[in-house]
Design an enzyme around this catalytic site. Structure first.
Site, PDB file in Angstrom:
ATOM      1  N   HIS A  25       0.839  -1.199   0.000  1.00 35.21           N
ATOM      2  CA  HIS A  25       0.000   0.000   0.000  1.00 35.21           C
ATOM      3  C   HIS A  25       0.877   1.252   0.000  1.00 35.21           C
ATOM      4  O   HIS A  25       2.062   1.188   0.327  1.00 35.21           O
ATOM      5  CB  HIS A  25      -0.921   0.031   1.222  1.00 35.21           C
ATOM      6  CG  HIS A  25      -2.140  -0.819   1.071  1.00 35.21           C
ATOM      7  ND1 HIS A  25      -2.129  -2.164   1.356  1.00 35.21           N
ATOM      8  CD2 HIS A  25      -3.391  -0.521   0.655  1.00 35.21           C
ATOM      9  CE1 HIS A  25      -3.344  -2.661   1.129  1.00 35.21           C
ATOM     10  NE2 HIS A  25      -4.133  -1.692   0.696  1.00 35.21           N
ATOM     11  N   LYS A  44      -0.539   4.862   4.470  1.00 40.54           N
ATOM     12  CA  LYS A  44      -1.457   3.946   5.163  1.00 40.54           C
ATOM     13  C   LYS A  44      -0.994   3.731   6.607  1.00 40.54           C
ATOM     14  O   LYS A  44       0.175   3.446   6.858  1.00 40.54           O
ATOM     15  CB  LYS A  44      -1.546   2.611   4.416  1.00 40.54           C
ATOM     16  CG  LYS A  44      -2.577   1.672   5.040  1.00 40.54           C
ATOM     17  CD  LYS A  44      -2.922   0.521   4.130  1.00 40.54           C
ATOM     18  CE  LYS A  44      -3.848  -0.484   4.792  1.00 40.54           C
ATOM     19  NZ  LYS A  44      -5.135   0.099   5.200  1.00 40.54           N
TER      20      LYS A  44
HETATM   21  P1  NAD Z   1      -7.267   9.320   5.260  1.00 42.27           P
HETATM   22  O1  NAD Z   1      -6.372   9.487   6.440  1.00 42.27           O
HETATM   23  O2  NAD Z   1      -6.889   9.947   3.951  1.00 42.27           O
HETATM   24  O3  NAD Z   1      -8.771   9.824   5.603  1.00 42.27           O
HETATM   25  C1  NAD Z   1      -9.391   9.681   6.849  1.00 42.27           C
HETATM   26  C2  NAD Z   1     -10.188  10.958   7.090  1.00 42.27           C
HETATM   27  O4  NAD Z   1     -11.002  10.787   8.250  1.00 42.27           O
HETATM   28  C3  NAD Z   1      -9.289  12.189   7.324  1.00 42.27           C
HETATM   29  O5  NAD Z   1      -9.642  13.241   6.436  1.00 42.27           O
HETATM   30  C4  NAD Z   1      -9.608  12.554   8.771  1.00 42.27           C
HETATM   31  O6  NAD Z   1      -9.492  13.956   9.041  1.00 42.27           O
HETATM   32  C5  NAD Z   1     -11.039  12.056   8.896  1.00 42.27           C
HETATM   33  N1  NAD Z   1     -11.489  11.963  10.293  1.00 42.27           N
HETATM   34  C6  NAD Z   1     -10.746  11.735  11.402  1.00 42.27           C
HETATM   35  N2  NAD Z   1     -11.517  11.803  12.503  1.00 42.27           N
HETATM   36  C7  NAD Z   1     -12.773  12.083  12.073  1.00 42.27           C
HETATM   37  C8  NAD Z   1     -14.014  12.295  12.742  1.00 42.27           C
HETATM   38  N3  NAD Z   1     -14.117  12.235  14.092  1.00 42.27           N
HETATM   39  N4  NAD Z   1     -15.131  12.558  12.011  1.00 42.27           N
HETATM   40  C9  NAD Z   1     -15.043  12.637  10.650  1.00 42.27           C
HETATM   41  N5  NAD Z   1     -13.879  12.472   9.957  1.00 42.27           N
HETATM   42  C10 NAD Z   1     -12.769  12.193  10.673  1.00 42.27           C
HETATM   43  O7  NAD Z   1      -7.446   7.735   5.080  1.00 42.27           O
HETATM   44  P2  NAD Z   1      -8.023   6.961   3.810  1.00 42.27           P
HETATM   45  O8  NAD Z   1      -6.905   6.499   2.951  1.00 42.27           O
HETATM   46  O9  NAD Z   1      -9.150   7.727   3.210  1.00 42.27           O
HETATM   47  O10 NAD Z   1      -8.586   5.649   4.530  1.00 42.27           O
HETATM   48  C11 NAD Z   1      -9.583   5.738   5.549  1.00 42.27           C
HETATM   49  C12 NAD Z   1      -9.831   4.343   6.107  1.00 42.27           C
HETATM   50  O11 NAD Z   1     -10.438   3.530   5.094  1.00 42.27           O
HETATM   51  C13 NAD Z   1      -8.558   3.603   6.536  1.00 42.27           C
HETATM   52  O12 NAD Z   1      -8.855   2.835   7.684  1.00 42.27           O
HETATM   53  C14 NAD Z   1      -8.267   2.707   5.357  1.00 42.27           C
HETATM   54  O13 NAD Z   1      -7.519   1.557   5.689  1.00 42.27           O
HETATM   55  C15 NAD Z   1      -9.679   2.328   4.953  1.00 42.27           C
HETATM   56  N6  NAD Z   1      -9.856   1.840   3.588  1.00 42.27           N
HETATM   57  C16 NAD Z   1     -10.761   0.828   3.412  1.00 42.27           C
HETATM   58  C17 NAD Z   1     -11.045   0.355   2.160  1.00 42.27           C
HETATM   59  C18 NAD Z   1     -12.119  -0.693   2.015  1.00 42.27           C
HETATM   60  O14 NAD Z   1     -12.449  -1.089   0.867  1.00 42.27           O
HETATM   61  N7  NAD Z   1     -12.701  -1.169   3.118  1.00 42.27           N
HETATM   62  C19 NAD Z   1     -10.402   0.894   1.038  1.00 42.27           C
HETATM   63  C20 NAD Z   1      -9.489   1.932   1.227  1.00 42.27           C
HETATM   64  C21 NAD Z   1      -9.221   2.410   2.518  1.00 42.27           C
END
Ligand code: NAD
Length: 271
Positions: free
Chosen positions: A158, A162
């Site tokens: 990744h 991440k």
């Molecule tokens: P990222 O860090 O870019 O985004 C996370 C966002 O959440 C940030 O903008 C952050 O400010 C926000 N956040 C934090 N606290 C918050 C709150 N209390 N209320 C609202 N927003 C809040 O991360 P990302 O790459 O977008 O990934 C997010 C999650 O999704 C990770 O856990 C990642 O592993 C997961 N993910 C899952 C899949 C899937 O298919 N299940 C795919 C990609 C990523």
């Protein structure tokens, strides 16, 4: 005819949040973006969610904190592991459906999802791409067909940003491999090798992590035999694949009975 499903995106200015906002807007007229939430104090709070995600106004302001009651039919949570527990509790008390994509959840957050699922329908998947969910079936079939003479290893790659490792998808793949081979993952998983480790035991399932660049998500399962090997690989080339799958889950979950579902239910894969 019922109106569009009102969707709230939590983590709106994250890598996935921006892709989700675009996917919700793209799912009109079946879906409408009803709310976009960020961490209180985040730089995007007060901005238009459409401008944040796609450079075009959507008429929905990013708010700091969870969506107000009655605004949305379903929330999509791709935030961080420490946030998802309170998201689950709030979704249950507001009576909204929930789609959770956040990975790296601890035992408290998992328990909160189980409790919330007694009150509202929840989809929870480590990976919302259709390809990975088909891969789960392929690796289970391969494990059974190849038998115990093949060593099983999972490698995931990744992007450098991440935060959790191994990926939720790698763990989900390992879970499926353990189940198909009759092993207990907690005992079989081997997350690191370094130094004088001795010969590999036939019972272990290796799970290794690479991090770097802008890799959206690659997963390979190796079946290593004497004289041949089989490799099954999935590569995600854009986050849109997860976002489109999560929006599909959100449209599906509205109207379902309370309970905890996964992408197999959404896609009708019946693995
Ligand atoms: P990222 O860090 O870019 O985004 C996370 C966002 O959440 C940030 O903008 C952050 O400010 C926000 N956040 C934090 N606290 C918050 C709150 N209390 N209320 C609202 N927003 C809040 O991360 P990302 O790459 O977008 O990934 C997010 C999650 O999704 C990770 O856990 C990642 O592993 C997961 N993910 C899952 C899949 C899937 O298919 N299940 C795919 C990609 C990523």
């Amino acid at each position: 005819m019922p109106g569009p499903v009102r969707i709230a995106v939590l983590g709106a200015d994250g890598r996935m949040g921006r892709a989700l906002i675009r996917a919700v807007i793209g799912a009109a007229p079946r879906a409408v973006l009803a709310a976009a939430s960020e961490r209180p104090g985040h730089v995007s709070v007060g901005k238009d969610a459409g401008v944040v995600a796609a450079g075009e106004r959507a008429g929905v302001e990013v708010t700091g904190g969870l969506p107000a009651k009655g605004v949305a039919d379903v929330w999509i949570d791709f935030t961080t592991a420490s946030v998802t527990e309170s998201v689950a509790t709030s979704a249950a008390s507001q009576g909204v459906g929930l789609v959770v994509g956040t990975t790296g959840l601890g035992t408290h957050a998992r328990a909160a999802l189980d409790v919330a699922a007694l009150h509202v329908p929840i989809v929870y998947a480590a990976n919302y791409s259709v390809g990975v969910n088909v891969m789960l079936k392929l690796i289970a079939d391969a494990t059974r067909a190849l038998g115990p003479d093949y060593d099983i290893e999972v490698v995931e790659t990744h992007h450098r940003g991440k935060k959790d490792a191994p990926s939720g998808t790698a763990l989900r793949l390992a879970q499926e491999l353990a189940y198909a081979s009759g092993r207990d993952l907690a005992a079989a998983a081997r997350y690191a090798r370094h130094g004088d480790i001795g010969a590999r035991s036939s019972s272990e399932i290796g799970i290794q992590t690479l991090r770097g660049g802008d890799v959206v998500g690659d997963h390979t399962v190796f079946f290593l035999g004497n004289g041949d090997r089989l490799e099954i690989t999935h590569r995600a080339s854009t986050r849109d694949t997860f976002a489109v799958g999560a929006v599909r889950a959100a449209l599906w979950v509205v109207g379902c009975q309370p309970g905890l579902y996964d992408m197999r239910n959404v896609l009708g894969l019946g693995l």
